[in-house]
Design a protein around this motif. Structure first.
Motif, PDB file in Angstrom:
ATOM      1  N   PRO A  85     -18.501  -2.850  -5.916  1.00  0.00           N
ATOM      2  CA  PRO A  85     -19.308  -3.222  -7.094  1.00  0.00           C
ATOM      3  C   PRO A  85     -19.418  -2.127  -8.154  1.00  0.00           C
ATOM      4  O   PRO A  85     -19.746  -2.413  -9.305  1.00  0.00           O
ATOM      5  N   PHE A  86     -19.141  -0.872  -7.783  1.00  0.00           N
ATOM      6  CA  PHE A  86     -19.189   0.226  -8.747  1.00  0.00           C
ATOM      7  C   PHE A  86     -17.848   0.427  -9.452  1.00  0.00           C
ATOM      8  O   PHE A  86     -17.709   1.307 -10.289  1.00  0.00           O
ATOM      9  N   GLY A  87     -16.818  -0.380  -9.058  1.00  0.00           N
ATOM     10  CA  GLY A  87     -15.493  -0.244  -9.643  1.00  0.00           C
ATOM     11  C   GLY A  87     -14.626   0.801  -8.968  1.00  0.00           C
ATOM     12  O   GLY A  87     -13.535   1.094  -9.439  1.00  0.00           O
ATOM     13  N   LYS A  88     -15.108   1.354  -7.868  1.00  0.00           N
ATOM     14  CA  LYS A  88     -14.337   2.367  -7.147  1.00  0.00           C
ATOM     15  C   LYS A  88     -13.304   1.693  -6.242  1.00  0.00           C
ATOM     16  O   LYS A  88     -13.608   0.705  -5.567  1.00  0.00           O
ATOM     17  N   GLU A  89     -12.099   2.227  -6.241  1.00  0.00           N
ATOM     18  CA  GLU A  89     -11.043   1.694  -5.389  1.00  0.00           C
ATOM     19  C   GLU A  89     -11.345   1.989  -3.924  1.00  0.00           C
ATOM     20  O   GLU A  89     -11.696   3.114  -3.567  1.00  0.00           O
ATOM     21  N   ILE A  90     -11.222   0.953  -3.089  1.00  0.00           N
ATOM     22  CA  ILE A  90     -11.438   1.085  -1.641  1.00  0.00           C
ATOM     23  C   ILE A  90     -10.173   0.599  -0.954  1.00  0.00           C
ATOM     24  O   ILE A  90      -9.660  -0.478  -1.269  1.00  0.00           O
ATOM     25  N   ARG A  91      -9.686   1.392   0.017  1.00  0.00           N
ATOM     26  CA  ARG A  91      -8.421   1.101   0.698  1.00  0.00           C
ATOM     27  C   ARG A  91      -8.643   0.939   2.198  1.00  0.00           C
ATOM     28  O   ARG A  91      -9.431   1.664   2.794  1.00  0.00           O
ATOM     29  N   LEU A  92      -7.892   0.009   2.780  1.00  0.00           N
ATOM     30  CA  LEU A  92      -7.844  -0.129   4.231  1.00  0.00           C
ATOM     31  C   LEU A  92      -6.417   0.178   4.663  1.00  0.00           C
ATOM     32  O   LEU A  92      -5.494  -0.590   4.371  1.00  0.00           O
ATOM     33  N   LYS A  93      -6.239   1.320   5.305  1.00  0.00           N
ATOM     34  CA  LYS A  93      -4.908   1.736   5.764  1.00  0.00           C
ATOM     35  C   LYS A  93      -4.436   0.859   6.923  1.00  0.00           C
ATOM     36  O   LYS A  93      -5.232   0.469   7.779  1.00  0.00           O
ATOM     37  N   SER A  94      -3.145   0.596   6.952  1.00  0.00           N
ATOM     38  CA  SER A  94      -2.542  -0.171   8.053  1.00  0.00           C
ATOM     39  C   SER A  94      -2.768   0.516   9.391  1.00  0.00           C
ATOM     40  O   SER A  94      -3.035  -0.150  10.397  1.00  0.00           O
ATOM     41  N   THR A  95      -2.686   1.839   9.413  1.00  0.00           N
ATOM     42  CA  THR A  95      -2.883   2.564  10.677  1.00  0.00           C
ATOM     43  C   THR A  95      -4.315   2.420  11.182  1.00  0.00           C
ATOM     44  O   THR A  95      -4.536   2.229  12.376  1.00  0.00           O
ATOM     45  N   THR A  96      -5.293   2.479  10.283  1.00  0.00           N
ATOM     46  CA  THR A  96      -6.690   2.287  10.682  1.00  0.00           C
ATOM     47  C   THR A  96      -6.874   0.880  11.232  1.00  0.00           C
ATOM     48  O   THR A  96      -7.513   0.685  12.278  1.00  0.00           O
ATOM     49  N   TRP A  97      -6.326  -0.109  10.549  1.00  0.00           N
ATOM     50  CA  TRP A  97      -6.446  -1.503  10.972  1.00  0.00           C
ATOM     51  C   TRP A  97      -5.809  -1.717  12.341  1.00  0.00           C
ATOM     52  O   TRP A  97      -6.428  -2.260  13.244  1.00  0.00           O
TER      53      TRP A  97
ATOM     54  N   ILE B 130     -16.613  -5.810   0.883  1.00  0.00           N
ATOM     55  CA  ILE B 130     -16.501  -4.596   0.062  1.00  0.00           C
ATOM     56  C   ILE B 130     -16.697  -4.938  -1.412  1.00  0.00           C
ATOM     57  O   ILE B 130     -17.403  -4.237  -2.135  1.00  0.00           O
ATOM     58  N   GLN B 131     -16.114  -6.025  -1.865  1.00  0.00           N
ATOM     59  CA  GLN B 131     -16.193  -6.409  -3.278  1.00  0.00           C
ATOM     60  C   GLN B 131     -17.582  -6.865  -3.686  1.00  0.00           C
ATOM     61  O   GLN B 131     -18.013  -6.607  -4.812  1.00  0.00           O
ATOM     62  N   ASP B 132     -18.293  -7.543  -2.781  1.00  0.00           N
ATOM     63  CA  ASP B 132     -19.588  -8.134  -3.127  1.00  0.00           C
ATOM     64  C   ASP B 132     -20.551  -8.048  -1.936  1.00  0.00           C
ATOM     65  O   ASP B 132     -20.963  -9.067  -1.388  1.00  0.00           O
ATOM     66  N   PRO B 133     -20.919  -6.829  -1.529  1.00  0.00           N
ATOM     67  CA  PRO B 133     -21.820  -6.693  -0.387  1.00  0.00           C
ATOM     68  C   PRO B 133     -23.252  -7.061  -0.766  1.00  0.00           C
ATOM     69  O   PRO B 133     -23.625  -7.005  -1.940  1.00  0.00           O
ATOM     70  N   CYS B 134     -24.030  -7.422   0.228  1.00  0.00           N
ATOM     71  CA  CYS B 134     -25.456  -7.626   0.004  1.00  0.00           C
ATOM     72  C   CYS B 134     -26.130  -6.264  -0.198  1.00  0.00           C
ATOM     73  O   CYS B 134     -26.965  -6.105  -1.076  1.00  0.00           O
ATOM     74  N   PHE B 135     -25.719  -5.298   0.622  1.00  0.00           N
ATOM     75  CA  PHE B 135     -26.273  -3.942   0.555  1.00  0.00           C
ATOM     76  C   PHE B 135     -25.178  -2.904   0.737  1.00  0.00           C
ATOM     77  O   PHE B 135     -24.207  -3.149   1.454  1.00  0.00           O
ATOM     78  N   ILE B 136     -25.373  -1.751   0.126  1.00  0.00           N
ATOM     79  CA  ILE B 136     -24.620  -0.549   0.467  1.00  0.00           C
ATOM     80  C   ILE B 136     -25.668   0.489   0.835  1.00  0.00           C
ATOM     81  O   ILE B 136     -26.589   0.763   0.054  1.00  0.00           O
ATOM     82  N   LEU B 137     -25.553   1.018   2.052  1.00  0.00           N
ATOM     83  CA  LEU B 137     -26.500   2.006   2.566  1.00  0.00           C
ATOM     84  C   LEU B 137     -25.769   3.294   2.906  1.00  0.00           C
ATOM     85  O   LEU B 137     -24.579   3.270   3.238  1.00  0.00           O
TER      86      LEU B 137
ATOM     87  N   ASN C 187     -12.885  11.414  -0.745  1.00  0.00           N
ATOM     88  CA  ASN C 187     -12.034  11.533  -1.918  1.00  0.00           C
ATOM     89  C   ASN C 187     -12.792  10.935  -3.104  1.00  0.00           C
ATOM     90  O   ASN C 187     -13.275   9.813  -3.020  1.00  0.00           O
ATOM     91  N   VAL C 188     -12.898  11.652  -4.208  1.00  0.00           N
ATOM     92  CA  VAL C 188     -13.664  11.155  -5.349  1.00  0.00           C
ATOM     93  C   VAL C 188     -12.969  10.010  -6.072  1.00  0.00           C
ATOM     94  O   VAL C 188     -13.616   9.248  -6.804  1.00  0.00           O
ATOM     95  N   GLU C 189     -11.657   9.852  -5.893  1.00  0.00           N
ATOM     96  CA  GLU C 189     -10.909   8.813  -6.597  1.00  0.00           C
ATOM     97  C   GLU C 189     -10.918   7.474  -5.874  1.00  0.00           C
ATOM     98  O   GLU C 189     -10.774   6.429  -6.515  1.00  0.00           O
ATOM     99  N   TYR C 190     -11.048   7.466  -4.552  1.00  0.00           N
ATOM    100  CA  TYR C 190     -11.028   6.218  -3.794  1.00  0.00           C
ATOM    101  C   TYR C 190     -11.756   6.420  -2.467  1.00  0.00           C
ATOM    102  O   TYR C 190     -11.991   7.545  -2.030  1.00  0.00           O
ATOM    103  N   GLY C 191     -12.111   5.298  -1.835  1.00  0.00           N
ATOM    104  CA  GLY C 191     -12.738   5.336  -0.520  1.00  0.00           C
ATOM    105  C   GLY C 191     -11.800   4.743   0.514  1.00  0.00           C
ATOM    106  O   GLY C 191     -10.967   3.897   0.201  1.00  0.00           O
TER     107      GLY C 191
END
Length: 127
Positions: free
Chosen positions: A13-25, A50-57, A94-98
């Motif tokens: 929701p803040f416009g920050k890029e979030i990635r899910l790596k294949s290795t993590t998955w 990630i795109q539209d969470p109810c909460f971020i804590l 990383n400040v550019e992406y999560g």
């Protein structure tokens, strides 16, 4: 990393890029030592949280150096009969992406503490 190295790349929701790596998955979420078969085929649902969470804590509000955050929403996973709280933990080192580090389906959120970083705005729908 190449695009093929990711299950998805999206924005929060803040416009920050979030990635899910294949290795993590493949080696942490649905395979490896933390096998969670309930998430197989649920990549779009996880991306939606990630795109539209109810909460971020904050992950650990007592630790100011913790760069992880919890993206949370209620979901219906096909493997379960009841709604679950889906918690997607994202590291923002990383400040550019999560990076998504794990995904957990919970019955209760009684251990989730800290002031919300984000709360989804109220719906404009009328009931």
């Amino acid at each position: 990393m190449k695009d093929g190295d990711y299950i998805f790349i999206t924005k929060d929701p803040f416009g920050k890029e979030i990635r899910l790596k294949s290795t993590t998955w493949n080696y942490h979420i649905i395979g490896g030592d933390h096998t969670r078969e309930e998430f197989v085929g649920q990549e779009e649902m996880i991306k939606g949280v990630i795109q539209d969470p109810c909460f971020i804590l904050p992950n650990n509000p007592q630790n100011q150096n913790d760069t992880r955050q919890k993206y949370i929403d209620l979901v219906q996973l096909p493997k379960f009969q009841s709604l679950k709280a889906l918690v997607v933990i994202v590291d923002h080192q990383n400040v550019e992406y999560g990076d998504v580090v794990t995904v957990i389906a919970k019955n209760r959120l009684n251990r989730e503490i800290g002031s919300a970083i984000y709360v989804r705005p109220k719906s404009t729908r009328e009931y």
